[in-house]
Design an enzyme around this catalytic site. Sequence first.
Site, PDB file in Angstrom:
ATOM      1  N   LYS A 121       0.831  -1.199   0.000  1.00 59.54           N
ATOM      2  CA  LYS A 121       0.000   0.000   0.000  1.00 59.54           C
ATOM      3  C   LYS A 121       0.875   1.263   0.000  1.00 59.54           C
ATOM      4  CE  LYS A 121      -3.944   1.834   2.409  1.00 59.54           C
ATOM      5  NZ  LYS A 121      -4.467   1.959   3.757  1.00 59.54           N
ATOM      6  N   ASP A 140      -9.128   0.953  -0.721  1.00 59.31           N
ATOM      7  CA  ASP A 140      -9.254   1.186   0.717  1.00 59.31           C
ATOM      8  C   ASP A 140     -10.738   1.067   1.067  1.00 59.31           C
ATOM      9  OD1 ASP A 140     -10.487   3.488  -0.150  1.00 59.31           O
ATOM     10  OD2 ASP A 140      -9.525   4.779   1.334  1.00 59.31           O
TER      11      ASP A 140
END
Length: 217
Positions: A121, A140
């Site tokens: 990420k 997300d």
Amino acid sequence: MRKKEKVKRIISVFSEKYGKPRCALDYDTPFELLVAVILSAQCTDIRVNLVTRELFKKYNKPEEFADLPVGEIEELVRSTGFYKNKAKNIKAASKKILDVYNGTVPMSMDELISLPGVGRKTANVVRAEIWGLADGVVVDTHVKRLSNRIGLVKNDNPNIIERELMKIVPVEDWIDYSHFLILHGRSTCNARKPLCQDCEINDICKYGKKVLKSKHD
Ligand code: SF4
């Protein structure tokens, strides 16, 4: 409307509404961004910006963090939470950047995730923001919720959602798609009370159409 056409509409409508999206973290160099992203885990961007504003005035280079006692870094980043781990990772990542990458933040996904404290990420954010590179679609909580509500996917698993989205979002829009959905999730399509009545894409959103229809019935 086909899913790919919906995506096209979403990108065009949200480009109008939100402009060219950029990362909410403040930074001047790729290394500063890397530190800011490490600090942003479980912390708001606003808090991280407050901390890095002072931090980067004192130290903003890998050679400086590599030399600092970890306890001093801890004190400087304490208010971002999980500060012991974050400080340890910032110091170790700085050392590796110096020893292995000549003091420069590496560009490839494999090299980035080899740095302590840097997962996919974090690497995705840095690659997208600094070099405009995308290895996938960042999923997300907002991207997950909105993609489901709109009707582009029907799944709870971020990995499966990412794979589905990569089939219908053009590769050049992967970065913007996530940014736009995050912005729209915060401003309009909240988790508990989505403002479907005022939403610019309520005519193509599966959930929104249902909500508005039930209000009219
Ligand atoms: S119409 Fe409602 S559910 Fe759909 S994206 Fe807009 S706010 Fe979210």
